[in-house]
Motif scaffolding. Structure first.
Motif, short mmCIF file in Angstrom:
data_model
loop_
_atom_site.label_atom_id
_atom_site.label_comp_id
_atom_site.label_asym_id
_atom_site.label_seq_id
_atom_site.Cartn_x
_atom_site.Cartn_y
_atom_site.Cartn_z
N LEU A 382 0.83 -1.21 0.00
CA LEU A 382 0.00 0.00 0.00
C LEU A 382 0.86 1.26 0.00
N CYS A 383 1.94 1.26 0.77
CA CYS A 383 2.82 2.43 0.82
C CYS A 383 3.45 2.69 -0.55
N ASN A 390 0.71 9.32 -5.36
CA ASN A 390 0.65 10.55 -4.58
C ASN A 390 -0.61 10.61 -3.71
N LEU A 391 -0.84 9.53 -2.96
CA LEU A 391 -1.98 9.45 -2.05
C LEU A 391 -1.50 9.45 -0.61
N LYS A 392 -2.37 9.90 0.29
CA LYS A 392 -2.00 10.05 1.69
C LYS A 392 -2.56 8.95 2.59
N LYS A 408 5.57 7.47 7.83
CA LYS A 408 5.99 8.80 7.37
C LYS A 408 4.77 9.73 7.41
N ASN A 409 4.37 10.26 6.28
CA ASN A 409 3.19 11.16 6.27
C ASN A 409 1.96 10.48 5.72
N LYS A 410 1.93 9.15 5.75
CA LYS A 410 0.81 8.38 5.19
C LYS A 410 0.08 7.63 6.30
N LYS A 411 -1.21 7.38 6.06
CA LYS A 411 -2.02 6.64 7.02
C LYS A 411 -2.65 5.42 6.36
N ILE A 412 -2.62 4.29 7.07
CA ILE A 412 -3.28 3.08 6.61
C ILE A 412 -4.29 2.67 7.67
N HIS A 413 -5.57 2.66 7.27
CA HIS A 413 -6.66 2.29 8.17
C HIS A 413 -6.84 0.77 8.10
N ILE A 414 -6.54 0.09 9.19
CA ILE A 414 -6.76 -1.35 9.27
C ILE A 414 -8.11 -1.57 9.95
N ILE A 415 -8.98 -2.32 9.30
CA ILE A 415 -10.36 -2.43 9.79
C ILE A 415 -10.89 -3.84 9.52
N PRO A 416 -11.64 -4.42 10.47
CA PRO A 416 -12.24 -5.75 10.22
C PRO A 416 -13.28 -5.68 9.11
N LEU A 417 -13.36 -6.73 8.33
CA LEU A 417 -14.30 -6.75 7.21
C LEU A 417 -15.73 -6.53 7.67
N TRP A 418 -16.16 -7.17 8.75
CA TRP A 418 -17.55 -7.04 9.19
C TRP A 418 -17.90 -5.59 9.50
#
Length: 422
Positions: A382-383, A390-392, A408-418
């Motif tokens: 994803l990074c 050029n996505l944040k 760094k300056n990026k965010k990854i939202h980890i979320i359960p499928l349900w």
């Protein structure tokens, strides 16, 4: 024919629709466009029309809401010239309605050859709103493009989403109490391990399997063999099963051709390309392409295949990886609200790149990221894609993890499928 139409019209006007369940679709109730609803057989197109009519009856006289199913055996064989008898029958029954706005609901309209000529005429000449359904995407899109251009809005319908599945079972989305969450997870596990065709969700497993076999055969013979006049019945059936066993995998026609050839199955690459087109047209599978602006590169790379319903996959393989099932469910949820879905590949692959009104969204799907290497691979993929595009931010959908990862300056939202589904 006119008297028969009168009987059908009257019978529907007095039909009780109070028990019809609403679906999670925002279909316009009053817009000066022809509303087209398309989808596979048994996905609930008819009951979606019934739901619309049920809600319209709250403010509109039932006599102004007219439904006709063109698969009604009493109308067979229905031809274009018969359709004017329907209009005459209605206005003979209710002559005062000529001055009022009337809503016409035409179910499985593609059964009548040249149906679009009739629809366009009444749209142009009658004071009416029109809703039509059909089971063939290509048939409808081709005819809409040639005859209904600028006059229609199209909506695709699928088996139950998880939200609809919960709504049907009267389950509240309670995240916070342990009992509420346990109930949600119980229904989520059921949802991810069986069919979500609306009329089958209440059946026991053995009945579901029998009904799904019937659905499968109906689609194969009616929507493929009969519609496209396919003579090699074994090959088309074998190819569909092959695709259903390879959901979320890249599918190369060249590789399929070589695999089939090694098994002694006689087929040409041209036929396989054509058959994939037919199968997609029948809504059994949905291919997506790699995201690229280079057409040659797009054609050179394989498509990834997703299925209409997990139950169909489980008919032919009990060993489908749960991660692939999760990915298929994510695809279907995205497909309900987006038309442009791709996979992305640079140094690593990202499962989904979706064009939305707010811009590009990146999504990876992994059942478990408890192993360090798996977690690292998913996040790095994803990074890398975020850097290139050029996505944040991006999303990683899992079975049970929920956290926000900052790199760094990026965010990854980890979320359960349900939770993501509702």
């Amino acid at each position: 024919m006119k008297e028969l139409f009168k009987n059908i019209i009257h019978d529907f006007i007095v039909k009780d629709l109070s028990a019809v369940n609403d679906r999670d679709y925002e279909i316009p109730f009053d817009i000066s466009k022809i509303i087209t609803i398309i989808g596979a057989r048994r996905t609930g197109k008819t009951y979606l029309l019934f739901s619309i009519i049920k809600n319209l009856r709250k403010t509109i006289n039932s006599e102004n809401l007219i439904y006709i199913n063109f698969e009604d055996d009493r109308l067979f064989p229905l031809k274009l010239e018969h359709l004017n008898s329907f209009i005459e029958a209605y206005y003979e029954l209710y002559p005062d309605k000529k001055k009022e706005k009337v809503y016409f609901f035409f179910d499985e309209v593609q059964q009548v050859e040249n149906w679009e000529l009739f629809i366009r005429r009444i749209y142009d000449n009658e004071k009416c709103r029109i809703y039509i359904t059909g089971s063939s995407s290509k048939l409808l899109s081709k005819e809409i493009a040639s005859s209904l251009r600028g006059r229609t809005l199209s909506y695709s319908i699928f088996p139950y989403s998880f939200k609809e599945y919960l709504l049907y079972n009267n389950i509240k989305t309670d995240f916070y109490s342990s009992a509420g969450k346990a109930k949600l997870l119980n229904y989520f596990n059921k949802y991810t391990s069986s069919t979500s065709f609306p009329e089958l969700v209440d059946f026991d497993t053995s009945t579901q399997i029998k009904a799904l076999h019937d659905y499968f055969d109906l689609i194969i013979y009616k929507d493929l063999i009969e519609r496209f006049k396919i003579s090699n019945h074994f090959l088309i059936k074998y190819f569909v099963k092959f695709l259903l066993n390879n959901i979320s995998n890249p599918i190369s026609i060249n590789k399929c051709f070589n695999d089939f050839k090694s098994q002694g199955i006689q087929v040409s690459k041209t036929n396989l390309f054509q058959y994939l087109d037919y199968i997609s047209d029948a809504f059994i599978v949905y291919p997506i392409n790699m995201y690229t602006e280079n057409m040659r590169e797009k054609n050179r790379n394989p498509s990834k295949i997703y299925s209409l319903d997990i139950g169909l996959n489980l008919l032919f393989s009990q060993k489908i990886n749960i991660g692939r099932i999760f990915e298929n469910i994510v695809f279907l949820e995205l497909r309900r609200s987006n038309t442009e879905i791709f996979y992305y590949k640079n140094k690593q692959e990202v499962d989904f790149l979706v064009n939305t009104a707010k811009g590009i969204k990146l999504i990876n799907v992994a059942y478990s990221i408890s192993e360090t290497e798996t977690r690292k691979r998913e996040i790095n993929g994803l990074c890398s894609a975020m850097d290139a595009l050029n996505l944040k931010e991006a999303f990683l959908i899992t079975n049970d993890k929920e956290e926000l990862v900052s790199v760094k300056n990026k965010k990854i939202h980890i979320i359960p499928l349900w939770k993501w589904l509702i």
